[in-house]
Design a protein around this motif. Structure first.
Motif, PDB file in Angstrom:
ATOM      1  N   LEU A   6      20.337 -33.264 -14.335  1.00 44.61           N
ATOM      2  CA  LEU A   6      18.995 -33.909 -15.231  1.00 44.61           C
ATOM      3  C   LEU A   6      18.197 -33.665 -15.011  1.00 44.61           C
ATOM      4  O   LEU A   6      17.188 -33.017 -15.358  1.00 44.61           O
ATOM      5  N   TRP A  67      23.467 -27.811 -19.784  1.00 43.87           N
ATOM      6  CA  TRP A  67      23.898 -29.307 -20.450  1.00 43.87           C
ATOM      7  C   TRP A  67      25.000 -28.786 -21.064  1.00 43.87           C
ATOM      8  O   TRP A  67      26.360 -29.944 -21.038  1.00 43.87           O
ATOM      9  N   PHE A 163      17.688 -36.883 -22.543  1.00 43.71           N
ATOM     10  CA  PHE A 163      19.462 -36.533 -22.249  1.00 43.71           C
ATOM     11  C   PHE A 163      19.815 -38.420 -21.327  1.00 43.71           C
ATOM     12  O   PHE A 163      21.161 -38.154 -21.758  1.00 43.71           O
ATOM     13  N   SER A 164      19.367 -38.343 -20.410  1.00 43.69           N
ATOM     14  CA  SER A 164      19.940 -40.159 -20.204  1.00 43.69           C
ATOM     15  C   SER A 164      19.604 -40.876 -21.451  1.00 43.69           C
ATOM     16  O   SER A 164      21.127 -41.559 -21.257  1.00 43.69           O
TER      17      SER A 164
END
Length: 176
Positions: A6, A67, A163-164
């Motif tokens: 991340l 990703w 992203f999280s």
């Protein structure tokens, strides 16, 4: 390992990571970061080289490819979800879940806000007399997500990173 992926996705700058720099930035030990580099190389997500006496991690893909290749190995940061009512003068944590999705999109704010805290922080405040854990939702309660890593690590403006957020909501069957 997930935190380093991340960080690489959110990091703008030289795509060169050493265990010492990662440890200082992310709050882990250099030994832990050394193991992380080995895991990333073993998973085929990054390459390690030696520069002098220092191990250096580089991701050989662009961020979109990183990703895509890492996604199947990444898991939700949420360990537990609870309903909480509190009389604290500040937000309970970093905006997460539907509250964060509302921040990033045109989605309306949920009736009960959603916040996130790292497990260590939750242990430190869960016995606070101004805080009450509920069995079900009540008016003026909030949904609290207990995370495996500090959500504020990558947060901007008090909201978890995209992203999280994606990882935390991946198993949610809400069509929004």
């Amino acid at each position: 390992t997930q935190v380093v992926v991340l960080y690489a996705l959110l990091h703008d700058g030289e795509p060169r990571f050493t265990p010492k720099k990662l440890a200082n930035r992310l709050g882990y030990t250099a030994m832990t970061m050394t193991r992380v580099l080995d895991e990333l190389e073993g998973a085929g997500l990054g390459q390690i080289s030696m520069e002098g006496r220092e191990r250096v991690l580089r991701f050989d893909r662009n961020k979109k490819e990183l990703w895509g290749n890492a996604l199947e190995r990444l898991r939700s940061p949420v360990k537990k979800r609870l309903w909480v009512k509190h009389s604290l003068k500040k937000p309970l944590g970093t905006k997460a879940g539907l509250s964060a999705l509302a921040y990033y999109s045109a989605l309306a704010e949920p009736a009960n806000p959603v916040f996130s805290l790292e497990g260590k922080k939750w242990k430190g405040i869960k016995t606070d007399k101004n805080l009450r854990v509920l069995d079900i939702s009540e008016p003026y309660a909030c949904r609290l997500e207990i995370w495996s890593y500090p959500p504020e690590l990558f947060a901007k403006s008090g909201v978890v990173d995209r992203f999280s957020l994606c990882l935390s909501m991946r198993a949610d069957d809400d069509e929004r």
